[in-house]
Scaffold this motif. Structure first.
Motif, PDB file in Angstrom:
ATOM      1  N   ASN A 381       0.847  -1.188   0.000  1.00  0.00           N
ATOM      2  CA  ASN A 381       0.000   0.000   0.000  1.00  0.00           C
ATOM      3  C   ASN A 381       0.881   1.235   0.000  1.00  0.00           C
ATOM      4  O   ASN A 381       1.520   1.572   0.993  1.00  0.00           O
ATOM      5  N   ARG A 382       0.902   1.924  -1.129  1.00  0.00           N
ATOM      6  CA  ARG A 382       1.849   3.026  -1.329  1.00  0.00           C
ATOM      7  C   ARG A 382       1.488   4.297  -0.569  1.00  0.00           C
ATOM      8  O   ARG A 382       2.276   5.242  -0.594  1.00  0.00           O
ATOM      9  N   ILE A 383       0.333   4.355   0.062  1.00  0.00           N
ATOM     10  CA  ILE A 383       0.054   5.546   0.869  1.00  0.00           C
ATOM     11  C   ILE A 383       0.939   5.569   2.115  1.00  0.00           C
ATOM     12  O   ILE A 383       1.055   6.594   2.777  1.00  0.00           O
ATOM     13  N   TYR A 384       1.578   4.420   2.413  1.00  0.00           N
ATOM     14  CA  TYR A 384       2.509   4.353   3.535  1.00  0.00           C
ATOM     15  C   TYR A 384       3.972   4.453   3.098  1.00  0.00           C
ATOM     16  O   TYR A 384       4.868   4.535   3.937  1.00  0.00           O
ATOM     17  N   ALA A 385       4.225   4.392   1.786  1.00  0.00           N
ATOM     18  CA  ALA A 385       5.599   4.380   1.270  1.00  0.00           C
ATOM     19  C   ALA A 385       6.215   5.771   1.393  1.00  0.00           C
ATOM     20  O   ALA A 385       5.601   6.767   1.001  1.00  0.00           O
ATOM     21  N   LYS A 386       7.431   5.844   1.901  1.00  0.00           N
ATOM     22  CA  LYS A 386       8.081   7.142   2.108  1.00  0.00           C
ATOM     23  C   LYS A 386       8.912   7.522   0.888  1.00  0.00           C
ATOM     24  O   LYS A 386       9.746   6.751   0.426  1.00  0.00           O
ATOM     25  N   ARG A 387       8.656   8.731   0.398  1.00  0.00           N
ATOM     26  CA  ARG A 387       9.302   9.264  -0.801  1.00  0.00           C
ATOM     27  C   ARG A 387       9.773  10.690  -0.547  1.00  0.00           C
ATOM     28  O   ARG A 387       9.324  11.348   0.387  1.00  0.00           O
TER      29      ARG A 387
END
Length: 848
Positions: A381-387
């Motif tokens: 779930n990319r809403i948790y991925a840090k960028r």
């Protein structure tokens, strides 16, 4: 005379009594204590036997009543904001395929036994050694740190019992475990366990789990895959490799170490199996078809935290989970994320990815979510991925902290006097030109942001970020913080939360997906919002909103995010940061924005960026997706307005009109030379507008701080008209125009050079981060690409004797039409400007 009886003294009497007591005490030891101990032991043994017989009898009774009937409990259901069902967490008909004992690989059996129940082949349902060890460890730790359930007990719990946690249920579990051991062989118990146990992703049974996670039959599994599967039952939500590959790999290493310690595998086998990286099978998407998967996954995680249940207990408990999901918004999000035209195309099967989260910042209720394109149930779930957030971080790291000090307002002029800060030289196309803070936000000016952070101190930026929920490591305390160059980065959910706080007048926002949970036996748990706090001042929040409203206006970097209601927001991009790669490409593109009602964050990029997997479009694509989603998603949401705040306006008279505007033409060089007299004001710049004979409106041709500009782009056979205005960046005010001069160009041979310009400057992606600096002096390192300063080369125009002038005509200012800006804001110098000093240098400083 009769003899009198002899009297004894008091002391003699006391000695006599003590002697008697001593004699009596001796008589109570020995045989008396032996009999007490003997009969106590007999009674204890009898009680233990009776208790054990009762356990067996109780277990036998349950088995005789239920036989082998599986009791998987009642389906738990998830509902949306309108109380309509959107998903079932459990279904008796869900995927299940039975496997025989002989078809289970030996190493897989050993992995499960080594992990779940080392003495499985020795005990009779209850492992008293394990119970004793667990009790001792719990006492030492003063908390429950180790379980002692055997495989047979786990089977009893999962097959015959509900998820209710009571002393009676534990006793019943023990009863069934002993009865199972009496009735079934170890092989049968282990086979039943592996066919019934939960492996996450609605998968029950080892055969289904192997097919789902690896797309393999059991006999095709490698050692590392067997260990991965054996690791899952302890915590299916945490240790499944699809959702949490890092945690899964760590737990796999524990399983392999246990197998090695118990002699099932060699050290070499252990080490080799530890290092393998999990790659999901290509057909995993087809196996994950649950509706609104990303949102449902968040709900499950939140429900587990809220109820303190396991995922299986939650799924099989017959619970009704009422959520905040807005079906209209979720459907629009999924529709647009399924539209490939909204995203960059890729050179291979690795798609460019994206994530989006929408929050009602008035309540904290999450309205809709996309965890990525073709999101896989229980997947990444990319809403948790840090960028890296790039310029989208400027309101949080620079402008917000500056406003919070009370020393700045949106109208404050940033008197930028340099382009380098102890060898850190940020670039943009404006250079060291003083500008209002509001205009710096609208244009996304890098140098202005770094200059301002240097003025207030990086510590202020770190503190402000922490207030908005993003605690940054100390390595981020440097000036690259201004441009969103972070050590680890931030997630879309974190960015949405931070902007939600700004939109919510600076008050706490707690994003959540669950309203309440109801269940059997009058179970009810309702969401309770934490006590609201004022995290930043209301004035700072209002100022930031006013500044970010301009970002979405004509000429701003986020103009494509505009919809039919007020929108404030900020774009962000980061450079690729790939060592040795000189090509173009963007690693991360963002738009984070909000209306008076909802906040949304969008990230775009590749999961694994490299020179072949970079975005070729900038943050305007993310802004456009924001508009495509938020417009229709909010069609049923009542419109409201942002809170207005009175701003301090620094009174400065408008710039005066230029005088003595002249035009010369150098035929040999096909160059138009424009010059004028300087005005008596400091810090102003001059905008030159041009219109070709085949054009209806004037557009901004160039900007310069000097009093001369060369136009080398004219072409033969055309007529060109020019006028000049004065722009004061301190007040964001432009003067009336000068007189108009027109020239006819007679030369026929000329080629126009078109230099494209971006509307959103890219931020450097950090590769080497500066060390922590003293609070008083912040001196970050050069950006990874070498740290060009962005200063324009000091090129002098060629000195050439002017030939006979072509005819020049002058028109009165009153007859000129108003300039009409194009989409990028050209023609509106108060909104955007171009770095021009002279002639050919005008467009050469393209955005980096």
């Amino acid at each position: 005379m009769a003899e009198q009886p002899k009297r004894t003294s008091n002391s003699e009497q006391n000695r006599s009594r003590k002697s008697t007591k001593k004699k009596r005490k001796k008589k109570m030891t020995g045989m008396t204590w032996f009999y007490i101990f003997f009969f106590s032991l007999v009674i204890a043994i009898v009680c233990a036997i009776v208790g054990y017989l009762m356990i067996i009898m109780n277990g036998e009774r349950i088995l005789s009543e239920h036989g082998n009937k599986l009791n998987f409990g009642q389906t738990s259901i998830i509902y949306d904001i309108n109380d309509n069902e959107i998903a079932k967490l459990y279904d008796v008909n869900e995927n299940r395929e039975i496997v025989e004992y002989a078809d289970i690989p030996e190493k897989l059996k050993e992995a499960v036994i080594a992990t779940e129940d080392q003495r499985f082949l020795e005990h009779s349902g209850l492992d008293f050694w394990a119970i004793g060890r667990a009790v001792v460890k719990d006492i030492v730790a003063r908390e429950a740190v180790e379980g002692a359930s055997t495989i047979t007990q786990q089977l009893a719990k999962n097959v015959f019992l509900s998820s209710e946690k009571t002393l009676l249920r534990k006793a019943t579990e023990a009863s069934i475990s002993v009865a199972l051991e009496q009735k079934l062989t170890k092989e049968e118990i282990l086979t039943m366990y592996l066919n019934r146990i939960f492996f996450g992703h609605r998968m029950h049974g080892i055969k289904n789990a192997a097919d789902f996670y690896f797309d393999k039959d059991l006999d095709e599994l490698e050692l590392w895959e067997m260990a991965t599967l054996a690791a899952i039952p302890k915590a299916p939500n945490r240790f499944n490799p699809l959702k949490h590959p890092i945690d899964s790999k760590a737990r796999r290493a524990v399983v392999l170490k246990l197998m090695y310690d118990q002699g099932y595998i060699t050290e070499q086998e252990m080490n080799e199996a530890k290092e393998v990286e999990y790659v999901p099978p290509a057909n995993i998407e087809k196996k994950s078809t649950e509706k609104h998967s990303a949102f449902v996954d968040i709900v499950i995680d939140e429900a587990i935290e809220m109820t303190k249940m396991t995922e299986e207990e939650l799924r099989m408990g017959g619970y009704r989970i009422y959520t905040t999901l807005n079906p209209t918004a979720q459907q629009v999000v999924e529709k647009e994320f399924n539209n490939d035209s909204n995203f960059d195309s890729s050179v291979d099967e690795q798609k460019s990815q994206a994530a989006m989260v929408i929050i009602d910042h008035r309540t904290g209720e999450i309205q809709a979510v996309s965890g990525g394109r073709d999101y896989v149930k229980k997947g990444f779930n990319r809403i948790y991925a840090k960028r890296q957030p790039g310029s989208a971080f400027k309101p949080i790291s620079v402008f917000g902290p500056a406003l919070e000090t009370g020393k700045y307002t949106p109208n404050t002029t940033l008197k930028i006097d340099r382009t380098c800060f102890d060898n850190y030289c940020p670039r943009d196309r404006w250079g060291a030109v003083s500008v209002s803070m509001s205009q710096a936000m609208k244009d996304s000016r890098n140098l202005a942001a770094v200059w301002l952070l240097n003025e207030i101190g990086a510590k202020q930026g770190m503190n402000f970020s922490a207030k908005l929920g993003m605690e940054l490591p100390k390595e981020d305390r440097n000036l690259s913080l201004a441009l969103g160059g972070l050590t680890v980065g931030v997630s879309p959910l974190q960015m949405a939360t931070a902007y939600s706080i700004i939109a919510n007048d600076g008050k706490t926002v707690d994003p959540h997906t669950i309203r309440k949970i109801e269940g059997p036996n009058k179970y009810e748990k309702e969401y309770k919002a934490p006590k609201q706090e004022q995290l930043i001042s209301s004035q700072t929040a209002s100022y930031l909103t006013d500044m970010m409203l301009k970002v979405v206006e004509k000429g701003g970097t986020g103009v494509k995010a505009a919809i039919d209601r007020p929108v404030a927001g900020k774009t962000g991009t980061t450079q690729h940061g790939i060592a040795g790669y000189k090509g173009n490409g963007i690693r991360d593109a963002w738009f984070v924005g909000y209306t008076p009602e909802w906040t949304a964050a969008i990230w775009m990029g590749y999961d694994t960026p490299d020179k072949d997997h970079l975005l070729q479009s900038n943050s305007s694509q993310a802004a456009a997706l924001f508009a495509k989603v938020m417009g229709p998603a909010m069609k049923n949401v009542k419109k409201s307005s942002f809170k207005k705040v009175e701003q301090v306006v620094e009174a400065t008279p408008p710039p005066v009109q230029v005088s003595n505007f002249k035009l010369d033409f150098i035929a040999e060089q096909m160059t138009v030379v424009l010059n004028w007299d300087a005005v008596k004001e400091e810090g102003v710049t001059y905008f030159v507008y041009r219109k070709q004979n085949n054009e209806q409106n004037y557009s901004l041709y160039g900007e310069t701080a000097g009093t001369e500009l060369w136009d080398t782009s004219v072409m033969g056979g055309n007529q060109y008209s020019y006028y000049v205005t004065v722009y004061n960046p301190n007040t964001d005010v432009e003067s009336t125009r000068s007189n108009v001069l027109t020239v006819d160009v007679t030369e026929d041979e000329w080629t126009e050079t078109d230099v494209p310009m971006e509307t959103d400057p890219l931020e450097p992606y950090p590769t080497d981060f500066p060390t922590e600096l003293p609070e008083e002096t912040i001196s970050p390192t050069n950006p990874p690409d070498g740290g060009e300063t962005g200063e324009l080369p000091a090129t002098e125009p060629p000195v050439t004797e002017l030939p006979t002038d072509p005819p020049v005509t002058e028109a009165p200012p009153s007859e000129l039409p108003e300039p009409t800006p194009d989409e990028s804001g050209i023609g509106q110098p108060a909104q955007t400007s171009m770095p021009v000093d002279i002639g050919n240098n005008m467009l050469n400083d393209a955005v980096q």
